[in-house]
Design a protein around this motif. Structure first.
Motif, mmCIF file in Angstrom:
data_model
loop_
_atom_site.group_PDB
_atom_site.id
_atom_site.type_symbol
_atom_site.label_atom_id
_atom_site.label_comp_id
_atom_site.label_asym_id
_atom_site.label_seq_id
_atom_site.Cartn_x
_atom_site.Cartn_y
_atom_site.Cartn_z
ATOM 1 N N HIS A 1 11.134 9.650 3.422
ATOM 2 C CA HIS A 1 10.145 8.589 3.595
ATOM 3 C C HIS A 1 10.140 7.738 2.324
ATOM 4 C CE1 HIS A 1 8.650 10.733 7.076
ATOM 5 N NE2 HIS A 1 8.318 11.787 6.347
ATOM 6 N N ILE A 2 10.016 6.431 2.481
ATOM 7 C CA ILE A 2 9.976 5.518 1.345
ATOM 8 C C ILE A 2 8.703 4.695 1.418
ATOM 9 C CG2 ILE A 2 11.084 3.524 0.245
ATOM 10 C CD1 ILE A 2 13.775 4.569 1.228
ATOM 11 N N GLY A 3 8.056 4.495 0.266
ATOM 12 C CA GLY A 3 6.861 3.678 0.222
ATOM 13 C C GLY A 3 6.754 2.946 -1.098
ATOM 14 N N VAL A 4 5.950 1.888 -1.114
ATOM 15 C CA VAL A 4 5.654 1.174 -2.354
ATOM 16 C C VAL A 4 4.161 0.896 -2.413
ATOM 17 C CG1 VAL A 4 7.935 0.105 -2.546
ATOM 18 C CG2 VAL A 4 6.114 -1.117 -1.351
ATOM 19 N N ALA A 5 3.633 0.851 -3.646
ATOM 20 C CA ALA A 5 2.211 0.590 -3.867
ATOM 21 C C ALA A 5 2.056 -0.654 -4.725
ATOM 22 C CB ALA A 5 1.558 1.799 -4.538
ATOM 23 N N PRO A 6 1.938 -1.837 -4.090
ATOM 24 C CA PRO A 6 1.761 -3.071 -4.846
ATOM 25 C C PRO A 6 0.302 -3.244 -5.281
ATOM 26 C CG PRO A 6 2.401 -3.491 -2.533
ATOM 27 C CD PRO A 6 1.979 -2.073 -2.650
ATOM 28 N N VAL A 7 0.054 -4.281 -6.084
ATOM 29 C CA VAL A 7 -1.331 -4.619 -6.427
ATOM 30 C C VAL A 7 -2.066 -5.035 -5.162
ATOM 31 C CG1 VAL A 7 -0.753 -5.305 -8.785
ATOM 32 C CG2 VAL A 7 -0.738 -7.026 -6.959
ATOM 33 N N ALA A 8 -3.399 -4.939 -5.187
ATOM 34 C CA ALA A 8 -4.199 -5.230 -3.997
ATOM 35 C C ALA A 8 -3.938 -6.637 -3.458
ATOM 36 C CB ALA A 8 -5.677 -5.046 -4.312
ATOM 37 N N LEU A 9 -3.745 -7.605 -4.361
ATOM 38 C CA LEU A 9 -3.486 -8.981 -3.943
ATOM 39 C C LEU A 9 -2.257 -9.108 -3.049
ATOM 40 C CD1 LEU A 9 -4.067 -11.031 -7.233
ATOM 41 C CD2 LEU A 9 -5.271 -11.382 -5.068
ATOM 42 N N ALA A 10 -1.300 -8.210 -3.226
ATOM 43 C CA ALA A 10 -0.002 -8.346 -2.564
ATOM 44 C C ALA A 10 0.192 -7.394 -1.388
ATOM 45 C CB ALA A 10 1.122 -8.120 -3.584
ATOM 46 N N LEU A 11 -0.810 -6.575 -1.058
ATOM 47 C CA LEU A 11 -0.615 -5.546 -0.036
ATOM 48 C C LEU A 11 -0.116 -6.127 1.287
ATOM 49 C CD1 LEU A 11 -3.708 -3.259 -0.689
ATOM 50 C CD2 LEU A 11 -1.310 -2.559 -0.821
ATOM 51 N N GLU A 12 -0.828 -7.102 1.815
ATOM 52 C CA GLU A 12 -0.445 -7.639 3.119
ATOM 53 C C GLU A 12 0.841 -8.460 3.035
ATOM 54 O OE1 GLU A 12 -3.949 -8.369 6.059
ATOM 55 O OE2 GLU A 12 -4.576 -9.176 4.108
ATOM 56 N N THR A 13 1.031 -9.158 1.932
ATOM 57 C CA THR A 13 2.256 -9.959 1.761
ATOM 58 C C THR A 13 3.485 -9.062 1.738
ATOM 59 O OG1 THR A 13 1.070 -11.657 0.521
ATOM 60 C CG2 THR A 13 3.455 -11.585 0.258
ATOM 61 N N VAL A 14 3.427 -8.003 0.946
ATOM 62 C CA VAL A 14 4.560 -7.086 0.849
ATOM 63 C C VAL A 14 4.780 -6.374 2.186
ATOM 64 C CG1 VAL A 14 5.400 -4.984 -0.282
ATOM 65 C CG2 VAL A 14 4.354 -6.800 -1.645
ATOM 66 N N GLN A 15 3.688 -6.021 2.841
ATOM 67 C CA GLN A 15 3.811 -5.402 4.161
ATOM 68 C C GLN A 15 4.551 -6.328 5.129
ATOM 69 O OE1 GLN A 15 0.167 -4.876 6.593
ATOM 70 N NE2 GLN A 15 0.721 -2.718 6.616
#
Length: 263
Positions: free
Chosen positions: A45-59
């Motif tokens: 499984h692979i995941g990333v934890a961006p800053v809150a500002l970028a959560l939906e953008t990165v998703q």
């Protein structure tokens, strides 16, 4: 299920990085690497934890990736639901935005921002009740290790959350052992030391819940491609919570590849 039978997780904690343009490039580079030589989801499984500002953008940016990449929030509020809590992001708001994963109890939250066991328990309870999957971080300081308190400290941190995790919710817990002295320092616990602590965590979890044998336990603490293979070979290390190396797509990919190929 034995520790070695657990599908590993490799999760990149971006912390307070990077700027928008760099984040976009990082995602593009990782997607390209996975497109060129995919890592099967059944192997890692692979995941990333961006800053809150970028959560939906990165998703959104990962939505057309050749495989699933899970998006983790780095933290959430001790307050549930919605209301007059300026600056807070609740578990329910994350869930509403289709963010299904969150880190809780990271040493930087404990050490810098004063997250006490009571605060962490409120966050754990809110996350699980909202249906999120939690990476719960535990670890000891250098002084605690040198004083022979490492195992006691880590096992106490596991016991701290036992009161708020319902029996059926343990399946939504991933553990991460992060020796504080090895975070961002370039130092890494030896594979032998890391395995010994992971085995102790596995033993502690198994005493608390029947699900303990199947909970993934990740190692976090200056994980990089140069030590990933050795760490992945340890039977009770089921992946990595990667800090600085996750900001380099090639390095992060190589770490995920190491766990996928070794487990």
């Amino acid at each position: 299920m034995s520790g070695s039978a657990i599908t590993p997780w490799v999760v990149g904690n971006w912390k307070m990085n990077p700027m928008r343009a760099d984040a976009k490039q990082l995602v593009q580079e990782l997607k390209q690497l996975l497109q060129n030589q995919n890592i099967e989801e059944s192997k890692c499984h692979i995941g990333v934890a961006p800053v809150a500002l970028a959560l939906e953008t990165v998703q959104t940016q990962f939505s057309d990736c050749s495989r699933a990449v899970s998006i983790f929030a780095q933290d959430l509020s001790r307050v549930a639901g919605t209301g007059a809590y300026t600056g807070e992001i609740s578990a329910e708001l994350l869930k509403d935005s289709k963010i299904e994963y969150v880190l809780i109890g990271h040493s930087e939250r404990r050490e810098i921002f004063g997250d006490s066991p009571a605060v962490i328990n409120e966050k754990i309870k809110n996350a699980l009740n909202a249906g999120l999957t939690v990476i719960y971080c535990v670890g000891e300081s250098l002084a605690q290790r040198e004083n022979g308190q490492a195992e006691h400290t880590v096992l106490q941190q596991i016991c701290d959350i036992a009161a708020v995790v319902q029996s059926e919710q343990w399946s939504n817990i991933i553990m991460a052992y992060e020796p504080i002295w090895a975070i961002g320092t370039g130092k890494t616990a030896s594979p032998e030391d890391a395995q010994a602590m992971h085995a102790k965590i596995r033993e502690g979890l198994s005493q608390i819940t029947p699900a303990g044998k199947g909970i993934a336990i990740l190692y976090g603490g200056s994980v990089k491609p140069e030590n990933a293979v050795e760490l992945a070979a340890c039977p009770d290390i089921n992946g990595a919570l990667v800090g600085g190396a996750s900001l380099n797509a090639e390095a992060f990919y190589q770490i995920a590849q190491a766990f996928a190929n070794t487990k």
